[in-house]
Design a protein around this motif. Sequence first.
Motif, mmCIF file in Angstrom:
data_model
loop_
_atom_site.group_PDB
_atom_site.id
_atom_site.type_symbol
_atom_site.label_atom_id
_atom_site.label_comp_id
_atom_site.label_asym_id
_atom_site.label_seq_id
_atom_site.Cartn_x
_atom_site.Cartn_y
_atom_site.Cartn_z
ATOM 1 N N ILE A 147 11.276 10.515 -3.134
ATOM 2 C CA ILE A 147 9.893 10.486 -2.654
ATOM 3 C C ILE A 147 9.672 9.172 -1.913
ATOM 4 C CG2 ILE A 147 8.699 12.037 -4.246
ATOM 5 C CD1 ILE A 147 8.142 9.601 -6.014
ATOM 6 N N ASN A 148 8.788 9.255 -0.935
ATOM 7 C CA ASN A 148 8.439 8.072 -0.155
ATOM 8 C C ASN A 148 7.035 7.625 -0.531
ATOM 9 O OD1 ASN A 148 10.901 8.144 1.315
ATOM 10 N ND2 ASN A 148 10.062 9.853 2.500
ATOM 11 N N LEU A 149 6.968 6.420 -1.075
ATOM 12 C CA LEU A 149 5.713 5.893 -1.597
ATOM 13 C C LEU A 149 5.187 4.797 -0.676
ATOM 14 C CD1 LEU A 149 3.614 5.332 -3.888
ATOM 15 C CD2 LEU A 149 5.345 3.853 -4.936
ATOM 16 N N TYR A 150 4.024 5.051 -0.084
ATOM 17 C CA TYR A 150 3.338 4.021 0.693
ATOM 18 C C TYR A 150 2.410 3.302 -0.279
ATOM 19 C CZ TYR A 150 4.696 6.073 5.258
ATOM 20 O OH TYR A 150 5.377 6.535 6.350
ATOM 21 N N THR A 151 2.632 2.031 -0.484
ATOM 22 C CA THR A 151 1.813 1.376 -1.509
ATOM 23 C C THR A 151 1.247 0.021 -1.087
ATOM 24 O OG1 THR A 151 1.770 0.528 -3.794
ATOM 25 C CG2 THR A 151 3.870 0.373 -2.629
ATOM 26 N N GLY A 152 0.015 -0.202 -1.466
ATOM 27 C CA GLY A 152 -0.643 -1.480 -1.253
ATOM 28 C C GLY A 152 -0.434 -2.412 -2.431
ATOM 29 N N ARG A 153 0.273 -1.937 -3.471
ATOM 30 C CA ARG A 153 0.599 -2.802 -4.615
ATOM 31 C C ARG A 153 1.964 -3.414 -4.398
ATOM 32 N NH1 ARG A 153 -1.799 -1.909 -9.933
ATOM 33 N NH2 ARG A 153 0.232 -2.333 -10.829
ATOM 34 N N HIS A 154 2.170 -4.606 -4.938
ATOM 35 C CA HIS A 154 3.458 -5.273 -4.718
ATOM 36 C C HIS A 154 3.777 -6.187 -5.879
ATOM 37 C CE1 HIS A 154 0.641 -8.377 -3.491
ATOM 38 N NE2 HIS A 154 0.076 -7.439 -2.781
ATOM 39 N N TYR A 155 4.091 -5.577 -7.000
ATOM 40 C CA TYR A 155 4.415 -6.359 -8.196
ATOM 41 C C TYR A 155 5.807 -5.963 -8.680
ATOM 42 C CZ TYR A 155 -0.570 -6.762 -7.784
ATOM 43 O OH TYR A 155 -1.811 -6.973 -7.275
ATOM 44 N N ASP A 156 6.556 -6.962 -9.133
ATOM 45 C CA ASP A 156 7.930 -6.706 -9.576
ATOM 46 C C ASP A 156 7.986 -5.671 -10.692
ATOM 47 O OD1 ASP A 156 8.650 -8.535 -7.747
ATOM 48 O OD2 ASP A 156 8.994 -10.180 -9.167
ATOM 49 N N THR A 157 6.997 -5.738 -11.584
ATOM 50 C CA THR A 157 7.033 -4.805 -12.714
ATOM 51 C C THR A 157 6.758 -3.366 -12.266
ATOM 52 O OG1 THR A 157 4.861 -5.693 -13.173
ATOM 53 C CG2 THR A 157 6.609 -6.270 -14.711
ATOM 54 N N LYS A 198 -0.430 -3.428 3.620
ATOM 55 C CA LYS A 198 -1.827 -3.546 3.214
ATOM 56 C C LYS A 198 -2.451 -2.148 3.270
ATOM 57 C CE LYS A 198 -2.773 -8.327 4.217
ATOM 58 N NZ LYS A 198 -2.543 -9.145 5.411
ATOM 59 N N ASP A 199 -3.439 -1.918 2.380
ATOM 60 C CA ASP A 199 -4.056 -0.594 2.294
ATOM 61 C C ASP A 199 -4.426 -0.032 3.663
ATOM 62 O OD1 ASP A 199 -3.834 -0.843 -0.412
ATOM 63 O OD2 ASP A 199 -5.979 -1.076 -0.807
ATOM 64 N N ASP A 200 -5.181 -0.818 4.430
ATOM 65 C CA ASP A 200 -5.686 -0.313 5.713
ATOM 66 C C ASP A 200 -4.557 -0.035 6.700
ATOM 67 O OD1 ASP A 200 -8.320 -0.318 4.907
ATOM 68 O OD2 ASP A 200 -8.659 -2.381 5.550
ATOM 69 N N GLU A 201 -3.523 -0.870 6.648
ATOM 70 C CA GLU A 201 -2.383 -0.668 7.548
ATOM 71 C C GLU A 201 -1.647 0.624 7.203
ATOM 72 O OE1 GLU A 201 -1.595 -5.463 7.910
ATOM 73 O OE2 GLU A 201 -0.062 -4.191 7.003
ATOM 74 N N LEU A 202 -1.504 0.873 5.907
ATOM 75 C CA LEU A 202 -0.805 2.084 5.479
ATOM 76 C C LEU A 202 -1.580 3.331 5.898
ATOM 77 C CD1 LEU A 202 0.305 0.899 1.930
ATOM 78 C CD2 LEU A 202 1.784 1.224 3.926
ATOM 79 N N ILE A 203 -2.897 3.261 5.732
ATOM 80 C CA ILE A 203 -3.734 4.395 6.125
ATOM 81 C C ILE A 203 -3.629 4.614 7.641
ATOM 82 C CG2 ILE A 203 -6.142 5.152 6.367
ATOM 83 C CD1 ILE A 203 -6.653 3.933 3.572
ATOM 84 N N ALA A 204 -3.680 3.517 8.393
ATOM 85 C CA ALA A 204 -3.557 3.623 9.858
ATOM 86 C C ALA A 204 -2.201 4.214 10.234
ATOM 87 C CB ALA A 204 -3.720 2.242 10.493
ATOM 88 N N ARG A 205 -1.174 3.800 9.519
ATOM 89 C CA ARG A 205 0.167 4.304 9.807
ATOM 90 C C ARG A 205 0.263 5.811 9.533
ATOM 91 N NH1 ARG A 205 5.924 1.904 7.499
ATOM 92 N NH2 ARG A 205 7.126 3.792 7.845
ATOM 93 N N MET A 206 -0.313 6.228 8.408
ATOM 94 C CA MET A 206 -0.283 7.659 8.087
ATOM 95 C C MET A 206 -1.022 8.474 9.138
ATOM 96 S SD MET A 206 -0.763 7.478 3.943
ATOM 97 C CE MET A 206 -0.822 9.239 3.571
ATOM 98 N N LYS A 207 -2.123 7.903 9.621
ATOM 99 C CA LYS A 207 -2.893 8.588 10.659
ATOM 100 C C LYS A 207 -2.050 8.756 11.916
ATOM 101 C CE LYS A 207 -7.836 7.780 10.757
ATOM 102 N NZ LYS A 207 -8.839 6.733 10.988
ATOM 103 N N ARG A 208 -1.400 7.664 12.279
ATOM 104 C CA ARG A 208 -0.581 7.624 13.482
ATOM 105 C C ARG A 208 0.571 8.615 13.371
ATOM 106 N NH1 ARG A 208 0.012 2.208 13.202
ATOM 107 N NH2 ARG A 208 2.155 2.388 12.452
ATOM 108 N N GLU A 209 1.181 8.650 12.197
ATOM 109 C CA GLU A 209 2.349 9.507 12.005
ATOM 110 C C GLU A 209 1.980 10.987 11.900
ATOM 111 O OE1 GLU A 209 5.146 6.226 9.675
ATOM 112 O OE2 GLU A 209 3.930 7.613 8.510
ATOM 113 N N GLY A 210 0.765 11.237 11.458
ATOM 114 C CA GLY A 210 0.282 12.607 11.368
ATOM 115 C C GLY A 210 1.143 13.489 10.484
ATOM 116 N N LYS A 211 1.265 14.741 10.862
ATOM 117 C CA LYS A 211 2.017 15.710 10.048
ATOM 118 C C LYS A 211 3.488 15.323 9.912
ATOM 119 C CE LYS A 211 -0.857 19.079 8.786
ATOM 120 N NZ LYS A 211 -1.645 18.099 7.997
#
Length: 359
Positions: free
Chosen positions: A46-56, A78-91
Amino acid sequence: MKKWILFSLLFLSALALAACGSSQEDDSSSEGENEEAQKNEDAGEINLYTGRHYDTDQELYDQFTEETGIKVNVIEGKDDELIARMKREGKASEADLLITADAGRLHRAKTDDLLQPVESEVLNKNVPEKLRDEENEWFGLTKRARVIVYNKDTVNPDDIKTYDDLTKDEWQDKVLIRSSENIYNQSLLASMISLEGEEKAKEWAQGIVDNMARDPQGGDRDQAKGIAAGEGDVAVMNTYYLGQMLHSEDESEVEVAKNLGVIFPNQDTTGTHINISGVGLASSSKNTEEAQKFMEFLSKEEAQGKFAEANYEYPVNENVEASETLKEWGEFKEQDLNLGELGENNSKAIQIMNEVGWK
Ligand code: FE
């Protein structure tokens, strides 16, 4: 913590040994896995786009892989960047899952058609109703409170019971709070619109602007530091920043945090504002079954404590206790509202902030 690392190392060495003993056909699979999502040949990823970044967090993802065989490719941003990227990438997007650090953003992703519903008894049982989307398009994973902190040397905590109290004359030039561009303050105001109406929310925002110790600057931690520097006496911040500061490697941050008291506002009225970091299934997902398993895994008791503790947050699963640091601050009454409303009222909140001149 150390046990974890040791265990992971042992596990990795075992894997390496096993790989050496078998065929080498998988050699290319580890190259660049953190840079870009890759095509899933065996559907075991699975491909996880995440705004969290903790070692644990990564340790938990590894544990999930160990238990299920499903590989987790982490794409951080960053949250907004990931959302923008998903929009750009579309389906065509490779995203299976989106994790963000704010309910308002998950709502934004939902209204942009970037998420799809998940029907899961496990998630419905583990995540309280108000912490998930009404149409099951996102689910809270960890919880944080937006509290008032004060200078222990100069402030009597009995003088502040509510967010409203910060707008009283006695706190003129003493309130430290970050800018209106920040989603946490937008969400706080959005919650007030829901619970007390637009007019009251606007009065509050105006009162805060009138009492600001300085033009908003920096993040939540900087408001705490502003108290230590004598710029103000009270500040608004998320609980996990305080937890981070108390456990910081930077000794000066620890000192700042130790001199702050915590007030959970509105305990006799509407409750303290909470927000979440949460997860949604991407509408583009080609691995929905695996992705759902991952969401369920993170909501379960075993993962919840660790996932929340990574960032000094509260677990959403009510069967799991908060970490010691958080327990020391005590229990508190939360706002009773579905967090989807934070997203629904977001533009109204921004409009009010502009109207009252909240920079
Ligand atoms: Fe934050």
